[in-house]
Design a protein around this motif. Sequence first.
Motif, short mmCIF file in Angstrom:
data_model
loop_
_atom_site.label_atom_id
_atom_site.label_comp_id
_atom_site.label_asym_id
_atom_site.label_seq_id
_atom_site.Cartn_x
_atom_site.Cartn_y
_atom_site.Cartn_z
N LYS A 1 0.85 -1.19 0.00
CA LYS A 1 0.00 0.00 0.00
C LYS A 1 0.89 1.24 0.00
O LYS A 1 1.82 1.34 0.81
N ASP A 2 0.59 2.15 -0.91
CA ASP A 2 1.35 3.41 -1.01
C ASP A 2 2.85 3.17 -1.10
O ASP A 2 3.66 3.87 -0.48
N GLY A 3 3.21 2.13 -1.84
CA GLY A 3 4.63 1.85 -2.05
C GLY A 3 5.30 1.07 -0.94
O GLY A 3 6.48 0.72 -1.04
N ASP B 1 -3.89 -1.07 6.76
CA ASP B 1 -2.53 -0.71 7.20
C ASP B 1 -2.00 -1.66 8.26
O ASP B 1 -1.04 -1.37 8.96
N ASN B 2 -2.65 -2.84 8.40
CA ASN B 2 -2.26 -3.87 9.37
C ASN B 2 -2.34 -3.38 10.81
O ASN B 2 -1.54 -3.78 11.66
N SER B 3 -3.32 -2.53 11.08
CA SER B 3 -3.47 -1.96 12.43
C SER B 3 -4.42 -2.76 13.31
O SER B 3 -4.61 -2.42 14.48
#
Length: 254
Positions: free
Chosen positions: A168-170, A182-184
Amino acid sequence: MGRIIMKKKLALTLALALALSLTACGSSKNDGADKKSEGVMTYAEYEAAALDSEVVIETYVQAKQSWWEDKATLYTQDQDGAYFIYNAVCSEADYAKLTPGTKIKVTGYKTEWSGEVEVAEGAAIEIEDGSYTAEATDVTDLLGKDELIKHQNKFVSFKDMTVETYEKDGESYDCAFVYNDDNSGSSDSNSDLYFNVSKDGQTYTFCVESYLCDSSTDVYKAVENLKVGDVVDMEGFLYWYNGANPHITSVTVK
């Protein structure tokens, strides 16, 4: 119009005979799915309606996402198109009646949120007689094309997709999926699952929406067990969030 009465009678007789033959055959998947009540929009009329205008539709529940404080969120579809119903007014007792295939009449306002066209919060639901369950439409070849949005909210399928490392986003997460984008999160908190799949050199992000399919479901567990390089077939609903954001309901590793 312009035909003599005898021809009209013959046409009506043939139509009645056809209707009776179809009734005799029977179909639990398509019981009355092509009929619209007076004052109800066709899908084409709904599609053409301006945003923020009032709409009246008849549609069929395909899946239930959530119920909270007398508000229901539903994935619905008829033979011509699909409608996402967001936070419609619905008692808990009525929500329990909304099994897949149930026909409903919905009166509300057509809105858009981040590209997702839906019937907005506060819509009224009436349960009606009739049943229809949609077959999945294969949209694999439409990925990355403008035509894909024409199938927004439909029950769809994707074939022979390859699981990629989630990015995600590079940023690479060095795994096949993450909890939340974001794996949060974690499975204990029933977080959404995000994973990347590719076809013909192009990569796409798919989602298991935890409100729709929580950590107890087969699809949630299947995604948790994915490995980079797996080839999969999938089904789900073509939700939209700043682009295609399919909410996946089944994954089969080939």
